[in-house]
Design an enzyme around this catalytic site. Sequence first.
Site, PDB file in Angstrom:
ATOM      1  CB  CYS A   8      -0.909  -0.053   1.229  1.00 36.40           C
ATOM      2  SG  CYS A   8      -1.746   1.483   1.630  1.00 36.40           S
ATOM      3  CB  CYS A  40       0.328   1.751   4.118  1.00 38.62           C
ATOM      4  SG  CYS A  40      -1.373   1.176   3.993  1.00 38.62           S
TER       5      CYS A  40
END
Length: 111
Positions: A38, A41
Amino acid sequence: MSQTETTATPVHVESESHLDELVAENDVVLVDFYADWCGPCKMLEPTLEEIAEETEAVVAKVDIEELQEFAQAQGIRSVPTLKFFAHGEEAKTVVGVQDKADLVDAIEQLA
């Protein structure tokens, strides 16, 4: 009394019971549900490291790939998802990359 977890760095959550312990033993816990693949993230990670170092809150990181069933049980539909726990109870959830000041404000309000 010895403390088993350090709060100056994010804590990697290894199981649902590990997270339950962190929530039970600390006033405020910020849980980051993330995945290694991600991009957002990864963008949020330095912010969370600073928050762990600069606040009294424990920052816990849950890898949704590693703990898939737990993430599903928590209702995680997208990452990053941040859940705040205060005094043993879930208090707030936000999804997506967040501004550091907003996260720190939330922690201070819950403390």
